[in-house]
Design an enzyme around this catalytic site. Structure first.
Site, short mmCIF file in Angstrom:
data_model
loop_
_atom_site.label_atom_id
_atom_site.label_comp_id
_atom_site.label_asym_id
_atom_site.label_seq_id
_atom_site.Cartn_x
_atom_site.Cartn_y
_atom_site.Cartn_z
N SER A 98 2.56 -1.80 -4.70
CA SER A 98 1.41 -0.93 -5.16
C SER A 98 1.11 -0.63 -6.76
O SER A 98 1.97 -0.78 -7.56
CB SER A 98 2.24 0.57 -4.51
OG SER A 98 2.45 0.55 -3.14
N ALA A 139 0.75 -1.33 -0.04
CA ALA A 139 -0.14 -0.14 0.15
C ALA A 139 0.70 1.19 0.05
O ALA A 139 1.90 1.32 0.58
CB ALA A 139 -0.89 0.22 1.17
N THR A 140 0.17 2.25 -0.63
CA THR A 140 0.88 3.72 -0.45
C THR A 140 -0.31 4.57 -0.30
O THR A 140 -1.17 4.56 -0.94
CB THR A 140 1.76 3.90 -1.75
OG1 THR A 140 2.73 2.88 -1.95
CG2 THR A 140 2.56 5.31 -1.37
N ALA A 141 -0.04 5.47 0.81
CA ALA A 141 -1.05 6.31 0.96
C ALA A 141 -0.18 7.75 1.42
O ALA A 141 0.69 7.48 2.34
CB ALA A 141 -1.99 6.14 2.07
#
Length: 204
Positions: free
Chosen positions: A178, A9-11
């Site tokens: 991602s 994930a990348t946020a």
């Protein structure tokens, strides 16, 4: 936390002078196994608040529902919207109380209230930090390098949007788990705006 559990994930979250921008890529993975490229990791709480998250998708969805319900209850009881800090602190307490069996999620809470724009960062056991910008997930190392190099306190939401996209794009190019496009939410005094940037427009 996401790296420990092999959850890609990348946020990112960015505070601008006139609002906040929250963004995340859309791929759902466990280890190097991709389940979906249409996951949602950015959630609108109300017309002044949103959150972005990295972790187990079920836990992210549950956290978003908890925050929505509590924000609505507060508004119904007090007849005014809760502050961003109050909702972030409430979520911090909820996550801390679950520390023995924590939500497997890192969370960014962002929004615009009477005091202006805010970004809060929470880890799975409820640690709470207010910051100007942050990145979470397996792609955070790549994303934060873009934010560190280009962030300015004078940035407006338009510039913050471009910066968030570039930060997520950096992760899509280098983090194999991602991908799938980008969900992005902008929150200003005028309300919340959601958009999806298709996979064809970004790498991954």
């Amino acid at each position: 936390m996401s790296e420990e559990y092999g959850i890609g994930a990348t946020a990112v979250g960015i505070k601008a002078k006139d609002g906040v921008v929250l963004a995340a890529e859309k791929r759902i993975t466990y280890g190097f196994y991709s389940l979906s490229s249409s996951g949602k990791k950015v959630y609108v709480v109300n017309d002044r608040m949103a959150l972005a998250s990295a972790g187990v998708i079920a836990d992210m969805q549950t956290i978003a529902k908890i925050l929505r319900v509590n924000a609505k209850m507060y508004e119904l009881e007090s007849r005014r919207k809760p502050s961003i800090a109050a909702m972030a602190k409430l979520l911090s307490v909820i996550m801390f109380n679950r520390r023995i069996m924590p939500f497997i999620a890192e969370v960014l809470v962002g929004g615009y209230d009477e005091e202006g724009p805010h970004i809060f960062v929470l880890d799975p056991v409820g640690s709470l930090i207010e910051d100007d910008y942050a990145a979470l997930g397996t792609g955070a190392k790549m994303a934060i390098s873009i934010l560190d190099a280009n962030y300015s306190k004078d940035v407006d939401v338009s510039g913050a949007r471009k910066l968030a996209i570039n930060a997520i794009r950096a992760a899509l190019e280098r983090d194999p788990v991602s991908g799938g496009g980008i969900d992005l939410v902008t929150v200003t005094a005028d309300g919340v705006s959601e958009e999806e940037i298709k996979v064809s427009a970004v790498v991954g």
